[in-house]
Design an enzyme around this catalytic site. Structure first.
Site, mmCIF file in Angstrom:
data_model
loop_
_atom_site.group_PDB
_atom_site.id
_atom_site.type_symbol
_atom_site.label_atom_id
_atom_site.label_comp_id
_atom_site.label_asym_id
_atom_site.label_seq_id
_atom_site.Cartn_x
_atom_site.Cartn_y
_atom_site.Cartn_z
ATOM 1 N N LYS B 69 0.780 8.828 7.197
ATOM 2 C CA LYS B 69 -0.012 7.041 7.455
ATOM 3 C C LYS B 69 -0.761 7.961 7.830
ATOM 4 O O LYS B 69 -1.593 8.576 8.664
ATOM 5 C CB LYS B 69 0.354 7.014 8.289
ATOM 6 N N SER B 144 2.662 -2.194 8.647
ATOM 7 C CA SER B 144 0.896 -1.581 7.996
ATOM 8 C C SER B 144 1.111 -0.478 7.126
ATOM 9 O O SER B 144 0.309 -0.263 7.103
ATOM 10 C CB SER B 144 0.443 -2.067 9.363
ATOM 11 N N SER B 168 6.003 -2.180 12.123
ATOM 12 C CA SER B 168 5.192 -1.580 11.180
ATOM 13 C C SER B 168 5.625 -0.669 10.150
ATOM 14 O O SER B 168 5.282 -0.505 9.160
ATOM 15 C CB SER B 168 3.474 -0.905 11.543
#
Ligand code: ZN
Lengths: 481, 472
Positions: B69, B144, B168
């Site tokens: 990420k 996210s 997330s």
């Protein structure tokens, strides 16, 4: 008293091995700009502050030396404000509401050399916090410079914010307190107050119980006294002419010697205090032992020790101000030196000569060895040289070259003890009479005269030899009285 | 598609070639990436192979392709956090998890898309455009960590890292039929994770199987001297666990919370619970009455921390193209580059911490958080709490983005684990009109072994492992 002064003193832990939350150096002086930095003290995203042991121990030691009530855990807080040299735009500090300060209240006991009185000033709290970086203004300072250079070498350096209660009554007293505070912290190995920027002070001044005015950014103890005196005078004049003191923050301008109001905007601040989520509370107990180990020496304990040896207070005071001098004394005593004589030699004569020569008094290598001092003391003691000779001939030489040995300084040639004895006896008629009447101690006086004679001619003499010769003369009845 | 564990088994027996596996993944990337937009930065296959050849480090992840990420710092690739503010920012250091993956021979091939600064639940709020769901390109991939989930779902990596602040990592896992485990707070170092809400978030492994989750978590877990909030324990062993006996499982179901889910989600979760019951698990009904208040407490704390963390982006140490007239102007210019949602959260967080409001909001939320934790601790020592991972099916692109309150509500099931700092595993349980649905289990702090054991048997029960989407 009509004046009330409270102080907020920021002292850098210059003697810490590391910054507060990373392994960079706490003493950044002499380094190229922005070379004493890492992701943590640059505040880069994702880098995390990790409380370092050394500054914590020094902080706790400072707290203990000021008789503070300690919290169980050290808790850190974020204080937010935007400033170019504050890379995270928040400072990690401590705050009553959300983080426990490292000192919850205490006091500093110290000697005021103006009145020779012991004083005790109440400390309301001490915060352990990080210093921001430095803004360097070129081309004529903050008002006129077109740009500002940021040096983050200082960012994250551990800082103690020491806050007193408003109990000081004059500018002089405030100055003496800060001097005593810095000396105390120097003794426990927390700071070197002589380093540039090692401390700053803010002063809260109010008169006749009126509003208090905060003076910020005072960089020396001398300036502190000047700034407070100026502010007291300003407030007195203001009232005298029918004005009213308003609560405000003023800035000390050391060049012009005045305090000036800060623009209103700079004063309003909402710091959005918040517990620092990256640092769990740090328990104090496991650090106590190492903190206590720092407290072996305080200037005040030393002062009392010196006084108890019979050293005059002015000399004792002078000695504790300069640690290498104090250490020299304390090391020379066990080598056979006389404390009172040594104190005088070191605190007055040597210190004076070193000062005159412009030497750094705090640099150990500028002082002679304890062995040399002990030898001198012994020689004076037994009378083989006299004090005045040492003061005028030996000390200046040692001050300019501290590694000289006594052999190299003391007179080369040897006096003839027989001749000297005759002169000494002839010069000391009264003493000779006394001796012959049975006052044996008069002998020492005669010996002393002989020794001084030799030394004044730059010759050395063994006092035992001249003593023998004088005795022979006195017993031979060859003396005409 | 083969899981990492299966690949490694074949490679060690020399009955398969690593290069073939790498080619397969880059073929998937070539096919799907233009449609899905899972990556912000991505290396070519040649570079990946070169890295493999040059890699001195041989370990448990040798030759395995990892997606990270883009809020996790890497020295050799920009780390943007999905924000214009950090557009060209290349950190001068690797996150601890990245260091550990590299040391075990893992090859990081790219940085995945996310909502700006991880603030969002759909990966639509990235400065680099939305990530689409490989199962249905009209749908979001969740967020996210949507990029990592999507890359896994289309076979664009072997294994991935996400971060989980309030679901997330778990939410996108459930929207893409993949797996994620939010570890106990402090089990995995956050050093190098660009912070959104420090006290809530953990870097979380994401994978196509429970075994792979266990492998990755084992590698990245354990004390780190660079993160004072890590727990003082060595890596935990997670790769030697056998599937739990479903008859021994004790499951608690919070009825009041399941009730607010969409009907498709409700249907799947109940079907899943019934299957567990059939297998002999003991099911107890519970009531987590504080569920909705917990969501408020979560957002209050998260936004306060976020506004503080984001104050450092003032255009001084970070890439800027324009220099302002003066300091104030320059800071304003730099901060204009934040996206709308980030600005909203900074404002809310600042408000929450302001004098006069702090006690009513921030202090109250912290108190509520303690109560939630205390209440949960009593439960999680007795049973595994089961919940859907999301109350809804993956929303359509653009559907939820306009209404922040509905958007925030997507996190309701997930924030519980973050508020309490307990571990939670999310896994696929089924599909509804081709859209994945996931569920999660929560347990006591450091109960990761229990979650892996339960996960292994559930994975067997559902048969939903190693799945790859076919929409692209
Ligand atoms: Zn540093």
């Amino acid at each position: 008293m009509h004046v009330k002064i409270g102080l907020e003193v920021h002292v850098q832990l210059t003697e810490s091995r590391t910054k507060l939350f990373c392994g960079c150096k706490a003493n950044y002086r002499g380094m190229k700009p922005n070379t004493n930095v890492c992701p943590v003290c640059l505040g880069l995203p994702g880098a995390l502050p990790v409380p370092q042991k050394d500054p914590l121990i020094l902080g706790i030691a400072s707290s203990i030396v000021m008789n503070c009530r300690l919290p169980g855990k050290v808790v850190f807080t974020r204080k937010h404000y935007f400033y170019p040299d504050l890379p995270k735009n928040y400072q990690i500090t401590q705050y009553k509401g959300y983080g426990t300060p490292i000192c919850l209240g205490g006091s500093l006991r110290y000697l005021d050399p103006d009145e020779w009185e012991w004083r005790e000033v109440r400390i309301s709290r001490i915060n352990l916090e990080e210093d921001p970086g430095r803004s360097v203004y070129e081309e004529g300072g903050i008002m006129r410079s077109k740009y500002v250079l940021i040096d983050l070498n200082r960012s994250g350096v551990p800082l103690l914010e020491i806050v007193t209660e408003p109990v000081l009554k004059s500018a002089r007293e405030a100055r003496r307190f800060v001097e005593a505070l810095l000396l105390t912290l120097e003794y426990i190995g927390v700071t070197n107050p002589r380093l540039e920027g090692a401390f700053r002070a803010d002063a809260n001044v109010s008169i006749y119980g009126g509003e208090r005015v905060e003076i910020k950014n005072i960089g020396s103890t001398l300036d502190l006294e000047k700034a407070i005196n100026y502010e007291i005078l300003r407030q007195e004049k203001l009232i005298e002419f029918g004005g009213k003191v308003i609560r405000e923050t003023r800035h000390w301008d050391p060049i012009k010697g005045v305090t000036r109001p800060l623009r209103h905007k700079e004063e309003e601040s909402e710091y959005l205090y918040m517990p620092e989520p990256d640092i769990p509370p740090v328990p104090i107990e496991p650090l106590m032992k190492e903190a206590m180990a720092r407290l072996k020496e305080t200037p005040w304990r030393r002062f009392e020790e010196l006084s108890s040896m019979g050293i005059p207070r002015e000399q004792a005071w002078s000695l504790i101000q300069t640690r290498p001098a104090l250490e020299l004394l304390l090391m020379a005593i066990p080598l056979g030196g006389d404390p009172i004589l040594l104190a005088k030699l070191i605190a007055i004569d040597l210190k004076g000569e070193l000062k005159k020569a412009g030497r750094n008094l705090y640099h150990r290598d500028n002082w002679p060895s304890p062995k040399t001092l002990a030898q001198i003391s012994k020689l004076i003691d037994v009378g083989s040289i006299n004090y005045d000779y040492v003061k005028l001939n030996v000390i200046p030489k040692l001050a300019s070259n501290p590694i000289l040995s006594l052999e190299e300084i003391l007179p080369k040639g040897k006096a003839n003890p027989k001749k000297l004895a005759i002169i000494a006896v002839n010069l000391s008629r009264k003493a000779v009479k006394d001796y012959l009447k049975g006052r044996k101690r008069a002998l020492e006086y005669i010996v002393g005269v002989g020794v001084s004679m030799a030394l004044s001619k730059g010759l050395s003499i063994d006092p035992r030899e001249i003593r023998n010769e004088i005795l022979k003369l006195l017993k031979s009845n060859k003396i005409n009285i | 598609m083969m899981t990492v564990t299966e690949k490694l088994r074949l490679i060690s027996k020399e009955s398969a070639d690593i290069i073939d596996f790498i080619e397969e993944i880059f073929n998937n990337i070539k096919r799907c990436e233009p449609k899905v937009n899972a990556y912000i930065s991505l290396d070519s296959m040649e570079i990946a192979i070169e890295r493999l050849m040059n890699s001195m480090d041989k370990g448990k992840l040798s030759g395995i392709l990892v997606a990270v990420k883009d809020n996790i710092s890497t020295m050799y690739m920009p780390t943007t956090a999905g924000s214009k503010v950090l557009y060209d920012y290349v950190p001068p250091f690797d996150a601890t998890v990245v260091e550990r993956i590299k040391k075990d021979g893992g090859i990081i091939i790219g940085k995945t898309n996310l909502d700006e600064f991880a603030m969002g639940s759909t990966t639509e709020l990235s400065a680099f455009g939305p990530t689409r769901n490989p199962w249905n390109l009209e749908r979001v991939a969740g967020g996210s960590s949507g990029g990592s989930a999507a890359a896994l779902a289309y076979g664009g990596c072997d294994i991935a890292l996400g971060s989980d602040t309030g679901g997330s990592a778990r939410l996108p896992a459930s929207y893409t039929a993949t797996y994620s485990l939010k570890p106990t707070y402090g089990l995995v170092s956050r050093y190098g994770l660009i912070p959104y809400a420090n006290s809530l978030e953990q870097i979380s492994p994401m994978a196509r199987s429970v075994e792979d989750l266990a492998l990755l978590l084992e590698i990245i877990s354990g004390w780190d001297k660079k993160d004072a909030t890590t727990l003082g324990l060595k890596r935990i062993k997670l790769t030697d666990i056998s599937p739990a006996d479903l008859k021994e499982l004790r499951i608690c179901i919070p009825l009041n919370l399941i009730d607010i889910a969409e009907k498709e989600v409700k249907r799947e979760i109940w079907r899943f619970i019934k299957r567990l019951e059939t297998e002999g698990s003991r099911i107890d009904e519970i009531d987590l009455a504080w569920g909705k208040e917990a969501l408020s407490a979560y957002y209050t704390i998260a936004l306060a921390e976020a506004s503080s963390n984001l104050s450092r982006y003032d255009g001084i140490l970070y890439p800027t193209e324009n220099l302002g007239k003066n300091y104030r102007n320059h800071v304003l210019l730099a901060r204009k580059k934040f996206g709308f949602e980030v600005k909203r959260r900074i404002l809310l967080g600042t408000f929450i911490l302001s004098e006069g409001y702090k006690d009513r909001y921030y202090v109250m939320a912290a108190r509520l958080r303690r109560l939630v934790r205390e209440n949960l601790m009593k439960l999680v020592t007795k049973c595994l709490i089961v919940l859907p991972t999301s109350p809804t099916l993956p929303p359509r692109i653009g559907e939820k983005i306009k209404d922040p309150i509905t958007l925030y509500a997507l996190d309701i099931y997930n924030i519980i684990a973050n508020l309490a700092g307990i571990p939670a595993i999310s896994f696929p349980i089924g599909f509804s009109s081709g859209l994945p649905i996931g569920a999660q289990l929560m347990t006591e702090p450091l109960g990761e072994r229990k979650l892996i054991a339960a996960g292994l048997s559930i994975e067997e029960l559902t048969g939903l492992r190693g799945m790859v989407a076919d929409a692209c």
